[in-house]
Design a protein around this motif. Sequence first.
Motif, mmCIF file in Angstrom:
data_model
loop_
_atom_site.group_PDB
_atom_site.id
_atom_site.type_symbol
_atom_site.label_atom_id
_atom_site.label_comp_id
_atom_site.label_asym_id
_atom_site.label_seq_id
_atom_site.Cartn_x
_atom_site.Cartn_y
_atom_site.Cartn_z
ATOM 1 N N ILE A 69 0.895 -1.171 0.013
ATOM 2 C CA ILE A 69 -0.008 0.049 0.036
ATOM 3 C C ILE A 69 0.866 1.144 0.060
ATOM 4 O O ILE A 69 0.499 2.207 -0.723
ATOM 5 N N GLU A 70 1.921 1.318 0.787
ATOM 6 C CA GLU A 70 2.914 2.287 0.733
ATOM 7 C C GLU A 70 3.553 2.720 -0.429
ATOM 8 O O GLU A 70 3.433 3.751 -0.902
ATOM 9 N N VAL A 71 4.194 1.728 -1.254
ATOM 10 C CA VAL A 71 4.573 1.867 -2.522
ATOM 11 C C VAL A 71 3.472 2.121 -3.558
ATOM 12 O O VAL A 71 3.747 3.104 -4.247
ATOM 13 N N GLY A 72 2.282 1.584 -3.505
ATOM 14 C CA GLY A 72 1.258 2.087 -4.305
ATOM 15 C C GLY A 72 0.800 3.434 -4.327
ATOM 16 O O GLY A 72 0.652 4.185 -5.220
ATOM 17 N N ALA A 102 1.454 0.765 -9.891
ATOM 18 C CA ALA A 102 0.709 1.373 -8.523
ATOM 19 C C ALA A 102 -0.832 0.303 -8.510
ATOM 20 O O ALA A 102 -0.978 0.117 -7.611
ATOM 21 N N VAL A 103 -1.398 -0.009 -9.559
ATOM 22 C CA VAL A 103 -2.480 -0.922 -9.605
ATOM 23 C C VAL A 103 -2.240 -2.303 -8.723
ATOM 24 O O VAL A 103 -2.802 -2.728 -7.880
ATOM 25 N N ILE A 104 -0.802 -2.742 -9.322
ATOM 26 C CA ILE A 104 -0.578 -3.943 -8.765
ATOM 27 C C ILE A 104 -0.309 -3.979 -7.165
ATOM 28 O O ILE A 104 -0.832 -4.879 -6.683
ATOM 29 N N TYR A 105 0.238 -2.941 -6.910
ATOM 30 C CA TYR A 105 0.772 -3.021 -5.397
ATOM 31 C C TYR A 105 -0.328 -2.414 -4.622
ATOM 32 O O TYR A 105 -0.628 -3.123 -3.535
ATOM 33 N N LEU A 147 -4.438 -3.919 -0.785
ATOM 34 C CA LEU A 147 -5.952 -3.689 -0.317
ATOM 35 C C LEU A 147 -6.661 -4.955 -0.266
ATOM 36 O O LEU A 147 -7.740 -5.004 0.638
ATOM 37 N N ASN A 148 -6.289 -5.897 -0.915
ATOM 38 C CA ASN A 148 -7.254 -7.285 -0.925
ATOM 39 C C ASN A 148 -7.051 -7.698 0.622
ATOM 40 O O ASN A 148 -6.150 -7.995 1.155
ATOM 41 N N ASP A 149 -8.295 -8.008 1.160
ATOM 42 C CA ASP A 149 -8.446 -8.513 2.366
ATOM 43 C C ASP A 149 -7.932 -7.315 3.784
ATOM 44 O O ASP A 149 -7.838 -7.630 4.673
ATOM 45 N N ALA A 150 -7.777 -6.270 3.220
ATOM 46 C CA ALA A 150 -7.487 -4.966 4.282
ATOM 47 C C ALA A 150 -8.611 -4.721 4.912
ATOM 48 O O ALA A 150 -9.698 -4.652 4.597
ATOM 49 N N THR A 177 -7.568 5.687 2.315
ATOM 50 C CA THR A 177 -6.810 6.555 1.283
ATOM 51 C C THR A 177 -6.049 5.679 0.196
ATOM 52 O O THR A 177 -6.036 6.137 -0.999
ATOM 53 N N ALA A 178 -5.739 4.475 0.328
ATOM 54 C CA ALA A 178 -5.193 3.555 -0.717
ATOM 55 C C ALA A 178 -6.423 3.517 -1.635
ATOM 56 O O ALA A 178 -6.218 3.327 -2.902
#
Length: 602
Positions: free
Chosen positions: A430-433, A461-464, A469-472, A490-491
């Motif tokens: 998430i931070e990198v994205g 950006a989408v990959i990360y 986010l999945n299961d966040a 935010t993500a």
Amino acid sequence: MTVGLIIQAAVGTASASAQQPEVAAENSVYTVVSSGGSAVGIATLINSRKGIFLTASHVVSSANTMLIKRGDIEVKFQVLLRGNNIAKSVEDWAILQADEDAWRAHTLRAPLNLIYDLPDGSDLGSAIVLSGPDRSSTFAASKINQSQNGVEPCSVDSVILAQTARYDKGFSGASVFVRAAKKGILAITSRFETDGDPQDSETIQLFAKVSKDIEEERGSDGPINSNVLREILKDKIYIKMVPVKCIIDQIIAQDTSRTKIFTTEDSRELDDIQQSISQFMPENLPEKDRQTKLIEITNALGRLNISVIGVMQVLDRYVATFKDSRDPLDIVKLLLFASITENSQRIYAYHLPAAYVRATNTVAHDGPIPPLIPYIQPTAVPSSVDSNGGNLLETFVKKNAQWAYEAGVERVRFDISSLPKSALSASQSIEVGNRLSYLLDNQELRRQMTPETKSLLEKSAVIYLANGLNDAPIYQKTDLMIVQNADTLTAMSNLGNVLFLAQGITAAEIIDPTGGTSIAERLVTAGKSQFAGANYDQYPSWPPVMPSSPPYGYDTPMAGNGPGYSAGPNPYRAIPSLNLDAPRPGVPSWGMGCVPRGMRCD
């Protein structure tokens, strides 16, 4: 060793005039002749400007008295590099360099490209053996080890054994050429021969592993019966293929070998890229300058007609520049690595960057280098396409076109099956994205980006973001109450914004027929806490009394996020909102939004 996939092809010889690709390939084949004029092997041209050839090491045991010959061309050569021990299958290779003066008149001859990635069944099914000038042959019943990791160093298990109808003594060193889309050399060959003593050669051990006849006779763990082995080989011709990856991996592992191979590949553009990496990428330089130069380098890499050796040179400079790196999430380092890998992918050297960094083993920081797009994963797909060959972002959007929150949902759920898996943790992803999305939101930088560079950032950006986010969790507990997870929100907003910005996909046009909005809109809307699934009634302390907060924007730096990057909001800050009336059609603007329901938003 897990062996899989048997390739069946017609066994025989092929005329050079049968197909145009074969004619072009065979024009790059030369004969290695002894001082007496006898053909002792085959060498294939891989660099015409410098006169560089690839062959088997045992072919050029007396290089001082040999010549490379094709038609009326006869030139002396030197052995530039070779494997250390020809008794070992993976080390029976040599790289030759023609005499500079003698070769000067032939620099316009057509060379063949090297394919670093290990071959698969499709590659072998369309491959031929370039067994001589104007001559090629096919092969059958190839067996390959499908469990190999493309990042790990090559081993004897990488050697491929195949049956063919003809392979004369003078064919040694002949290249295996892929005729399909890749069009390049994937291996060099030599005849598989033995006196039947299984202890004399590791290749015999390999043959015993992949030979069904031997396994049936001795059992999977029994000793090799020499008589059975000789009987199998008696009326058949087998060749062993040493993949190009094995050769490159051995060169990478030795400093002196890398230095020598780098002398065969130079260009002004390549030199400029390497110098820019050394001068402008170090972490102690101003972040704004690093980002600006990063875009220039990424643009230049995309325009460069790069080779496998060229990729190695850029990687060598990359490793030297970041050997003292202490920030595993340095966005400049990560994006540069992704750019190198993206361009490696174009020449079928998909795993070369990760393999190079791992082999040189000089980058000092906590844990392995986390590539921006996780090519380090053996099963990862190329960054620009999904596993079915479709556009990666478009496929992700289509798979999630119906995405929406349901009442009471506590975690984000995406279908990320079309995306490469992140090598980072969820929070790091998430931070990198987020950082990538901020670069994309920088209008000055965006104006400098080529379409290819912009696409790389968007995909990354989408990959990360999607992986992170999945299961966040949507909510988080504090000592006093349950509040929304601001990092998740935010993500989500940033992911929606990137999808809006992405070009060449239908992200903003794929509409959920039930909601009438795109997934990009719904992500940004969810990110500002205005979504139907926001169910706070299950929490007895809801709604909490929230303090007022100053406006939040991307130009508002916050502590703890590093220089040059805007921070995500804390649970009490306003969340970015979507303004569909913004001057840029389909692109969200960032203004005041609402925090949890129950608050008043004027």
